[in-house]
Design an enzyme around this catalytic site. Sequence first.
Site, PDB file in Angstrom:
ATOM      1  N   SER A   1       3.350   0.886   6.250  1.00  0.00           N
ATOM      2  CA  SER A   1       3.047  -0.093   5.187  1.00  0.00           C
ATOM      3  C   SER A   1       2.160   0.457   4.082  1.00  0.00           C
ATOM      4  O   SER A   1       2.128  -0.080   2.974  1.00  0.00           O
ATOM      5  CB  SER A   1       2.378  -1.312   5.810  1.00  0.00           C
ATOM      6  OG  SER A   1       1.063  -1.006   6.225  1.00  0.00           O
TER       7      SER A   1
ATOM      8  N   ALA B   1       5.928  -4.567   9.983  1.00  0.00           N
ATOM      9  CA  ALA B   1       6.257  -3.133   9.983  1.00  0.00           C
ATOM     10  C   ALA B   1       5.949  -2.512   8.614  1.00  0.00           C
ATOM     11  O   ALA B   1       4.892  -2.771   8.048  1.00  0.00           O
ATOM     12  CB  ALA B   1       7.699  -2.935  10.418  1.00  0.00           C
ATOM     13  N   CYS B   2       6.879  -1.722   8.100  1.00  0.00           N
ATOM     14  CA  CYS B   2       6.604  -0.982   6.856  1.00  0.00           C
ATOM     15  C   CYS B   2       6.361  -1.900   5.660  1.00  0.00           C
ATOM     16  O   CYS B   2       5.862  -1.458   4.629  1.00  0.00           O
ATOM     17  CB  CYS B   2       7.755  -0.037   6.537  1.00  0.00           C
ATOM     18  SG  CYS B   2       7.775   1.380   7.638  1.00  0.00           S
ATOM     19  N   SER B   3       6.749  -3.168   5.770  1.00  0.00           N
ATOM     20  CA  SER B   3       6.539  -4.092   4.651  1.00  0.00           C
ATOM     21  C   SER B   3       5.264  -4.915   4.818  1.00  0.00           C
ATOM     22  O   SER B   3       5.036  -5.861   4.053  1.00  0.00           O
ATOM     23  CB  SER B   3       7.746  -5.015   4.504  1.00  0.00           C
ATOM     24  OG  SER B   3       8.859  -4.266   4.101  1.00  0.00           O
ATOM     25  N   SER B   4       4.433  -4.563   5.770  1.00  0.00           N
ATOM     26  CA  SER B   4       3.236  -5.373   6.032  1.00  0.00           C
ATOM     27  C   SER B   4       2.366  -5.533   4.785  1.00  0.00           C
ATOM     28  O   SER B   4       1.840  -6.624   4.523  1.00  0.00           O
ATOM     29  CB  SER B   4       2.409  -4.738   7.155  1.00  0.00           C
ATOM     30  OG  SER B   4       3.147  -4.719   8.349  1.00  0.00           O
TER      31      SER B   4
END
Length: 375
Positions: A335, A155-158
Amino acid sequence: MHRVAISATGLFTPDEVITNAELVASYNAYAEKRNAANETAIAAGEAEPMPMSNEEFIVKASGIERRFVMDKKGVLDPDVMRPILRERSDDELSIMAEIAVAAAKDALEKAGRTADEIDAVICAASNHERAYPAIAIEVQQALGIEGFAFDMNVACSSATFGIQAAADMIRSGSARAILMVNPEITSGHHEWRDRDCHFIFGDVCTAVVLERADEVKSGNAWEIVSTRCATTFSNNIRNNNGFLRRTREGHMADRRDMQFMQEGRKVFKQVVPWVTELMLSHLSDEGIAPDDLDRLWLHQANKSMNDLIGQKVLGREPSRKEQPNVLQDYANTSSAGSIIAFNQYSDDLPEGSLGVICSFGAGYSAGSVIVRRIA
Ligand code: COA
């Protein structure tokens, strides 16, 4: 073990922009139409009217002023409320690969590298447009890169997880130089018909070239001092769309839970202290005092969230220069957000400068990457 550096980043920005005013006008037209269609049920108290959105709320709650999208027309059409993307044949480059290639070319040029000098491609993004073959392999082929490629999703931390994966491979010698791309067509999984979140997301693609620190050729290279990734399960950001959808009764319907959903307040309250603790413990374990930092490139979801995290990490209010935001122009690009901030605001710092690229989002997931400028 080899030392690793980010030798360049690249950016693809879509041509089309949606301002808050345009977005609110479209959402309100949609809500009014729905309310008119449900007039009898609403009057009988059997249905709730859809509430209206407004620009002031959006800027105050999020700091977002506009967002880039791959298709403005579909998103803004009250009868459509989603992007309409042209169908491509299997022989054509897919849209995610296309924007990844554009960002990758920008990054490779800045890194002074050609495709034959790259050993691997990682496509790290919150959504992949198909199950297989991997988008990363398509990008690899389009650029003429040999070696291997794979997709990953945190998700956003990819992107920060992708940086750690690439850095670990370069450190240990399984690859010499890696291209990591983050094509985020968030408009496709976003719920533009939900007032609570319709303003949040935008589309973009970033790219990062990582290689051995002693081989960099670029004039803006940052050694990766250390990386730290963390996850802890939460349902507060969730999307139930997936390959088992057609196996479950009623799941092919136009359901709210098949797009992005969140409990925004809970996310805010839970993620701020968790990410602050991750960044502070990471810095402390590396013997770095917060005062030694020249810049924070944080995930771009919410301005107040970033203000609070910056304040807690530095122990004082960060200046806009110390903690640049891009979300006013790009919105939340999942991300790619912290990488856009790094891409736009790193060249001005002198050699020896220290900073942290930090992402956070669904999972929950968070990644902290401490970097020092070496060229
Ligand atoms: N226009 C006008 N009013 C709106 C609105 C809109 N578009 N959306 C919500 N509201 C209303 C709500 O209904 C609520 O009304 P109430 O007080 O009468 O119940 C009020 O405004 C406050 O809503 P709330 O959802 O509590 O706002 P908020 O201040 O928490 O801001 C977010 C919402 C989503 C911007 C914020 O919670 C956030 O950014 N959270 C973190 C999100 C995040 O990082 N997610 C990661 C995604 S990857």
